[in-house]
Enzyme design. Sequence first.
Site, PDB file in Angstrom:
ATOM      1  N   PRO A 155      20.834   2.517  -6.299  1.00  0.00           N
ATOM      2  CA  PRO A 155      20.443   3.920  -6.238  1.00  0.00           C
ATOM      3  C   PRO A 155      19.953   4.528  -4.986  1.00  0.00           C
ATOM      4  CG  PRO A 155      18.765   2.522  -7.400  1.00  0.00           C
ATOM      5  CD  PRO A 155      20.093   1.466  -6.959  1.00  0.00           C
ATOM      6  N   THR A 156      20.125   5.834  -4.966  1.00  0.00           N
ATOM      7  CA  THR A 156      19.583   6.685  -4.199  1.00  0.00           C
ATOM      8  C   THR A 156      18.064   6.881  -4.239  1.00  0.00           C
ATOM      9  OG1 THR A 156      19.816   8.788  -2.822  1.00  0.00           O
ATOM     10  CG2 THR A 156      20.032   8.874  -5.278  1.00  0.00           C
ATOM     11  N   ASN A 157      17.481   7.846  -3.578  1.00  0.00           N
ATOM     12  CA  ASN A 157      15.904   8.030  -3.735  1.00  0.00           C
ATOM     13  C   ASN A 157      15.565   8.562  -5.250  1.00  0.00           C
ATOM     14  OD1 ASN A 157      14.961   7.821  -0.690  1.00  0.00           O
ATOM     15  ND2 ASN A 157      16.439   9.353  -0.912  1.00  0.00           N
ATOM     16  N   LEU A 158      14.714   7.907  -5.709  1.00  0.00           N
ATOM     17  CA  LEU A 158      14.499   7.995  -7.257  1.00  0.00           C
ATOM     18  C   LEU A 158      13.166   8.822  -7.132  1.00  0.00           C
ATOM     19  CD1 LEU A 158      15.189   4.555  -8.433  1.00  0.00           C
ATOM     20  CD2 LEU A 158      16.321   6.582  -8.706  1.00  0.00           C
TER      21      LEU A 158
ATOM     22  N   ARG B 190      18.122  14.129   2.263  1.00  0.00           N
ATOM     23  CA  ARG B 190      18.338  12.882   1.302  1.00  0.00           C
ATOM     24  C   ARG B 190      18.736  13.626  -0.036  1.00  0.00           C
ATOM     25  NH1 ARG B 190      17.275  10.605   5.179  1.00  0.00           N
ATOM     26  NH2 ARG B 190      15.430   9.218   5.983  1.00  0.00           N
TER      27      ARG B 190
ATOM     28  N   TYR C 209      13.040  -5.039   4.270  1.00  0.00           N
ATOM     29  CA  TYR C 209      13.343  -4.801   2.862  1.00  0.00           C
ATOM     30  C   TYR C 209      15.081  -4.737   2.649  1.00  0.00           C
ATOM     31  CZ  TYR C 209      13.339  -1.991  -1.662  1.00  0.00           C
ATOM     32  OH  TYR C 209      13.491  -1.632  -2.800  1.00  0.00           O
TER      33      TYR C 209
ATOM     34  N   ARG D  74       0.146  15.205  -2.335  1.00  0.00           N
ATOM     35  CA  ARG D  74      -0.781  15.998  -1.287  1.00  0.00           C
ATOM     36  C   ARG D  74      -0.595  17.399  -1.232  1.00  0.00           C
ATOM     37  NH1 ARG D  74       1.506  14.774   3.829  1.00  0.00           N
ATOM     38  NH2 ARG D  74       2.880  12.887   3.260  1.00  0.00           N
TER      39      ARG D  74
ATOM     40  N   HIS E 142       8.999  -4.145 -15.792  1.00  0.00           N
ATOM     41  CA  HIS E 142       8.786  -2.777 -16.722  1.00  0.00           C
ATOM     42  C   HIS E 142       7.796  -2.109 -16.639  1.00  0.00           C
ATOM     43  CE1 HIS E 142       5.909  -5.759 -18.691  1.00  0.00           C
ATOM     44  NE2 HIS E 142       5.643  -4.732 -19.622  1.00  0.00           N
TER      45      HIS E 142
HETATM   46  N1  LIG Z   1      11.584   3.994  -6.342  1.00  0.00           N
HETATM   47  C1  LIG Z   1      12.897   4.552  -5.617  1.00  0.00           C
HETATM   48  O1  LIG Z   1      13.000   5.467  -5.091  1.00  0.00           O
HETATM   49  C2  LIG Z   1      13.984   3.392  -5.534  1.00  0.00           C
HETATM   50  C3  LIG Z   1      15.043   4.057  -5.078  1.00  0.00           C
HETATM   51  C4  LIG Z   1      16.290   3.062  -4.960  1.00  0.00           C
HETATM   52  C5  LIG Z   1      16.075   1.788  -5.498  1.00  0.00           C
HETATM   53  N2  LIG Z   1      15.082   1.552  -5.901  1.00  0.00           N
HETATM   54  C6  LIG Z   1      15.215  -0.033  -6.537  1.00  0.00           C
HETATM   55  O2  LIG Z   1      14.370  -0.082  -8.016  1.00  0.00           O
HETATM   56  C7  LIG Z   1      13.861  -1.134  -8.166  1.00  0.00           C
HETATM   57  C8  LIG Z   1      12.370  -0.963  -8.720  1.00  0.00           C
HETATM   58  O3  LIG Z   1      11.706  -0.161  -7.819  1.00  0.00           O
HETATM   59  P1  LIG Z   1      10.509   0.930  -8.685  1.00  0.00           P
HETATM   60  O4  LIG Z   1      10.555   2.058  -7.856  1.00  0.00           O
HETATM   61  O5  LIG Z   1      10.415   0.832 -10.106  1.00  0.00           O
HETATM   62  O6  LIG Z   1       9.181  -0.006  -8.041  1.00  0.00           O
HETATM   63  P2  LIG Z   1       7.765  -0.027  -8.597  1.00  0.00           P
HETATM   64  O7  LIG Z   1       7.611   1.062  -9.363  1.00  0.00           O
HETATM   65  O8  LIG Z   1       6.703  -0.373  -7.485  1.00  0.00           O
HETATM   66  O9  LIG Z   1       7.896  -1.337  -9.740  1.00  0.00           O
HETATM   67  C9  LIG Z   1       8.190  -2.528  -9.289  1.00  0.00           C
HETATM   68  C10 LIG Z   1       7.950  -3.394 -10.604  1.00  0.00           C
HETATM   69  O10 LIG Z   1       7.942  -4.878 -10.121  1.00  0.00           O
HETATM   70  C11 LIG Z   1       7.044  -5.682 -10.518  1.00  0.00           C
HETATM   71  N3  LIG Z   1       7.041  -6.792  -9.532  1.00  0.00           N
HETATM   72  C12 LIG Z   1       6.493  -6.304  -8.209  1.00  0.00           C
HETATM   73  N4  LIG Z   1       6.294  -7.706  -7.594  1.00  0.00           N
HETATM   74  C13 LIG Z   1       6.259  -8.697  -8.654  1.00  0.00           C
HETATM   75  C14 LIG Z   1       6.076 -10.076  -8.844  1.00  0.00           C
HETATM   76  N5  LIG Z   1       5.838 -10.704  -7.960  1.00  0.00           N
HETATM   77  N6  LIG Z   1       6.178 -10.460 -10.245  1.00  0.00           N
HETATM   78  C15 LIG Z   1       6.371  -9.786 -11.195  1.00  0.00           C
HETATM   79  N7  LIG Z   1       6.646  -8.485 -11.256  1.00  0.00           N
HETATM   80  C16 LIG Z   1       6.583  -7.891  -9.884  1.00  0.00           C
HETATM   81  C17 LIG Z   1       5.796  -4.537 -10.621  1.00  0.00           C
HETATM   82  O11 LIG Z   1       4.733  -5.067 -11.199  1.00  0.00           O
HETATM   83  P3  LIG Z   1       3.478  -4.330 -11.093  1.00  0.00           P
HETATM   84  O12 LIG Z   1       3.053  -3.438 -11.724  1.00  0.00           O
HETATM   85  O13 LIG Z   1       2.359  -5.570 -11.489  1.00  0.00           O
HETATM   86  O14 LIG Z   1       3.127  -4.328  -9.390  1.00  0.00           O
HETATM   87  C18 LIG Z   1       6.701  -3.349 -11.175  1.00  0.00           C
HETATM   88  O15 LIG Z   1       6.500  -3.715 -12.616  1.00  0.00           O
HETATM   89  C19 LIG Z   1      13.734  -2.030  -6.855  1.00  0.00           C
HETATM   90  O16 LIG Z   1      14.764  -2.998  -6.800  1.00  0.00           O
HETATM   91  C20 LIG Z   1      14.075  -0.817  -5.927  1.00  0.00           C
HETATM   92  O17 LIG Z   1      14.803  -1.363  -4.774  1.00  0.00           O
HETATM   93  C21 LIG Z   1      13.935   1.917  -6.180  1.00  0.00           C
END
Ligand SMILES: NC(=O)c1ccc[n+]([C@@H]2O[C@H](COP(=O)([O-])OP(=O)(O)OC[C@H]3O[C@@H](n4cnc5c(N)ncnc54)[C@H](OP(=O)(O)O)[C@@H]3O)[C@@H](O)[C@H]2O)c1
Length: 316
Positions: free
Chosen positions: A164-167, A210, A137, A188, A12
């Site tokens: 999901p796609t790129n967020l 993308r 990954y 940047r 979260h």
């Molecule tokens: N961002 C994108 O463009 C994108 C695109 C497609 C899919 N997704 C998917 O969406 C999901 C979330 O991505 P996001 O972009 O929200 O990533 P994010 O902003 O980096 O958030 C990741 C979350 O996971 C937590 N976390 C990581 N390692 C952990 C651990 N060992 N124990 C407990 N919590 C942990 C982090 O906590 P901390 O804050 O403490 O690090 C953070 O709350 C992923 O599965 C990703 O594949 C993301």
Amino acid sequence: MDRSARVFVAGHTGLVGGAIERRLREDGYANLILRRRAEMDLTRQAEVDAFFAAERPEAVILAAARVGGIQANDRFSGDFIRDNLLIQTHVIDAAYRNGVKKLIFMGSNCIYPKHAPQPIKEESLLTGPLEPTNRAYALAKIAGVEMAQAYAKQFGLDAVCLMPTNLYGPRDNFHLENAHVLPALMHRAHLAKQAGADHLTVWGSGTPIREFLHVDDLADAAVFALEKIQGGPDALYNVGTGEEMSIRALAEAICETVGFSGELRFDSSKPDGTPRKFSDASRLNALGWKATIPFEEGLKATYRWFLENQNALRAA
Ligand SMILES: NC(=O)c1ccc[n+]([C@@H]2O[C@H](COP(=O)([O-])OP(=O)(O)OC[C@H]3O[C@@H](n4cnc5c(N)ncnc54)[C@H](OP(=O)(O)O)[C@@H]3O)[C@@H](O)[C@H]2O)c1
């Protein structure tokens, strides 16, 4: 799903989990269960098992993962495969063992082969080689989909996998080196504007295609899945906008939003990644879900958030 249900949102504090938490609160979910990483490290099975036994969540949205852009994925591939395999294995297994009624597993469209036919359909999974820069990954995420589906098949776990796609959106990681292309480039461009620079360097050739989904649209899809989609061995859904753009067009849109009017220069020594990555979300659309946030509007809102939170951006 009852609004009084005990819903555990894993991750979260992140981009996706944060948006899902906000959305669930807006919708009146009153019993959210949240844990920071410092309170429960999901790579540690004993901590996860103890948490599930004590808290007994009824639904789990797994948005915790080790996530990063093209360079971080390439450089830290060992960290990426280890942490993601551990997190998802512990959470999916504990969800099943503790009688969770619904699990949403958040993956990514990088699970699909590098040269999958475009737009990419769910059927393309495991039909060809992956993009090498984020293969570790992607393989972890593929294992997560397979595990959720195998648990649905063998144990009847009601699991839905969203790809999901790129967020982009508020609370993203704007790190200059490790972040995804949109937030890194926005940061940047902002610095280039502040410095009065005459140009902005964009990684790669600018030609990859993308699509970009606002994270609030993904949160909407996650709640839709929680409430309306029956999980099962085939419950795999792409989440996208249906609109694609080149990295050059993205860079131009970002410069306009930020107000940077210098020249764009493309650094072809940096990797491009997959040439075109465009999801076919028609399977999810057919169930009644659709993205609604226009890109320009989402970009402006994201830049506003960046400006308001510049002093508290993530360090890595
Ligand atoms: N961002 C994108 O463009 C994108 C695109 C497609 C899919 N997704 C998917 O969406 C999901 C979330 O991505 P996001 O972009 O929200 O990533 P994010 O902003 O980096 O958030 C990741 C979350 O996971 C937590 N976390 C990581 N390692 C952990 C651990 N060992 N124990 C407990 N919590 C942990 C982090 O906590 P901390 O804050 O403490 O690090 C953070 O709350 C992923 O599965 C990703 O594949 C993301």
